[in-house]
Scaffold this motif. Structure first.
Motif, mmCIF file in Angstrom:
data_model
loop_
_atom_site.group_PDB
_atom_site.id
_atom_site.type_symbol
_atom_site.label_atom_id
_atom_site.label_comp_id
_atom_site.label_asym_id
_atom_site.label_seq_id
_atom_site.Cartn_x
_atom_site.Cartn_y
_atom_site.Cartn_z
ATOM 1 N N ALA A 1 0.828 -1.212 0.000
ATOM 2 C CA ALA A 1 0.000 0.000 0.000
ATOM 3 C C ALA A 1 0.860 1.259 0.000
ATOM 4 O O ALA A 1 0.448 2.312 -0.490
ATOM 5 C CB ALA A 1 -0.925 -0.001 1.209
ATOM 6 N N LEU A 2 2.066 1.152 0.565
ATOM 7 C CA LEU A 2 2.987 2.293 0.604
ATOM 8 C C LEU A 2 3.827 2.413 -0.668
ATOM 9 O O LEU A 2 4.706 3.267 -0.755
ATOM 10 C CB LEU A 2 3.924 2.167 1.811
ATOM 11 C CG LEU A 2 3.259 2.304 3.182
ATOM 12 C CD1 LEU A 2 4.224 1.899 4.279
ATOM 13 C CD2 LEU A 2 2.768 3.721 3.397
ATOM 14 N N SER A 3 3.556 1.537 -1.636
ATOM 15 C CA SER A 3 4.277 1.524 -2.918
ATOM 16 C C SER A 3 5.774 1.289 -2.752
ATOM 17 O O SER A 3 6.597 1.817 -3.516
ATOM 18 C CB SER A 3 4.047 2.837 -3.692
ATOM 19 O OG SER A 3 2.672 2.993 -3.955
ATOM 20 N N ILE A 4 6.151 0.547 -1.727
ATOM 21 C CA ILE A 4 7.554 0.150 -1.581
ATOM 22 C C ILE A 4 7.895 -0.800 -2.730
ATOM 23 O O ILE A 4 7.126 -1.716 -3.017
ATOM 24 C CB ILE A 4 7.785 -0.532 -0.211
ATOM 25 C CG1 ILE A 4 7.662 0.526 0.895
ATOM 26 C CG2 ILE A 4 9.136 -1.224 -0.142
ATOM 27 C CD1 ILE A 4 7.757 -0.031 2.293
ATOM 28 N N PRO A 5 9.015 -0.593 -3.414
ATOM 29 C CA PRO A 5 9.355 -1.450 -4.560
ATOM 30 C C PRO A 5 9.386 -2.925 -4.147
ATOM 31 O O PRO A 5 9.832 -3.257 -3.054
ATOM 32 C CB PRO A 5 10.755 -0.972 -4.964
ATOM 33 C CG PRO A 5 10.843 0.421 -4.435
ATOM 34 C CD PRO A 5 10.018 0.448 -3.180
ATOM 35 N N SER A 6 8.903 -3.793 -5.033
ATOM 36 C CA SER A 6 8.842 -5.217 -4.690
ATOM 37 C C SER A 6 9.393 -6.066 -5.825
ATOM 38 O O SER A 6 9.345 -5.692 -6.993
ATOM 39 C CB SER A 6 7.402 -5.633 -4.391
ATOM 40 O OG SER A 6 6.606 -5.503 -5.548
ATOM 41 N N ASN A 7 9.920 -7.210 -5.444
ATOM 42 C CA ASN A 7 10.366 -8.218 -6.407
ATOM 43 C C ASN A 7 9.827 -9.575 -5.982
ATOM 44 O O ASN A 7 9.717 -9.846 -4.788
ATOM 45 C CB ASN A 7 11.905 -8.302 -6.439
ATOM 46 C CG ASN A 7 12.500 -7.226 -7.328
ATOM 47 O OD1 ASN A 7 12.051 -7.044 -8.451
ATOM 48 N ND2 ASN A 7 13.499 -6.530 -6.823
#
Length: 221
Positions: free
Chosen positions: A12-18
């Motif tokens: 929800a915080l738009s932290i980059p993800s892989n």
């Protein structure tokens, strides 16, 4: 808003993800194929097994019933699992065992029956205790992070004494229930045996919109 998990908060915080692409636990492709297809969009890289024609996930049909109105357990499934543990230990099999249940009460019942077995046959308990990894019996809510060579899975829910089936499957019905199912069915390194009175075609998806219950139907099928 209170989100369902730390993962949901970070997304929800738009932290980059892989995505993690390699599955390390299961030594046989069939143990991860259901989750890979249903929850990971078939993105996981798995390592083909030399005996891929032999599935390591097996369905063990149990003639029993879910005691919905009283104990909320499935005694015949619990007995079958403890009998399997007895045979496993009696043959001196060194592969470690874990039991996963859908509910706390089913977990408690299996623990009680296993304790009765060990009281009658203390040599089996001694053998089990000398294994590198002890037998665990856990439910859907607290098995995250655990793994064993062989997982015995008790579905518990199913037709009651009158043959009626409720579409209430405990934690699976709640939001994110599919995550709990995913955790439960990916604990095995070498083999998983699913002990169940319930069959996939008995789950009526017209009576529920739960993603977790839909996943259970596909898993049993």
């Amino acid at each position: 808003e209170d989100l369902e998990s730390i993962l949901e908060d970070t997304l929800a915080l738009s932290i980059p993800s892989n995505h993690l692409l390699r599955h390390y636990r299961s030594k046989h492709e069939s143990l991860i194929s259901f989750s890979n297809k249903n929850f990971y969009d078939s993105k996981l890289l798995t390592f083909p097994s030399p005996d891929d024609l032999n599935k390591k996930v097996t369905f063990e049909p149990i003639a029993g019933f879910y005691d919905k109105g009283k104990t909320r357990t499935n005694k015949n499934e619990a007995i079958a699992i403890v009998e399997y543990i007895q045979r496993h230990l009696h043959t001196g099999n060194k592969k470690s065992l874990g039991v996963v249940t859908f509910s706390q009460v089913q977990q408690d019942l299996i623990e009680d029956l296993l304790q009765e077995l060990f009281q009658k046959h203390p040599q089996l308990e001694e053998f089990a205790m000398h294994n590198e990894e002890p037998i665990f019996i856990k439910n859907l809510e607290n098995v995250q992070g655990d793994e064993r060579d062989i997982i015995l899975f008790s579905i518990c829910y199913g037709p009651d004494e009158d043959g009626k089936i409720s579409m209430n499957f405990g934690p699976l019905n709640r939001d994110g229930g599919w995550r709990r199912l995913n955790v439960a069915v990916t604990r095995a390194r070498y083999e998983m045996k699913v002990f169940s009175t319930l069959k996939g075609d008995q789950i009526d998806l017209n009576r529920t919109k739960s993603e977790g219950v839909k996943g259970l139907k596909e898993f049993l099928n």
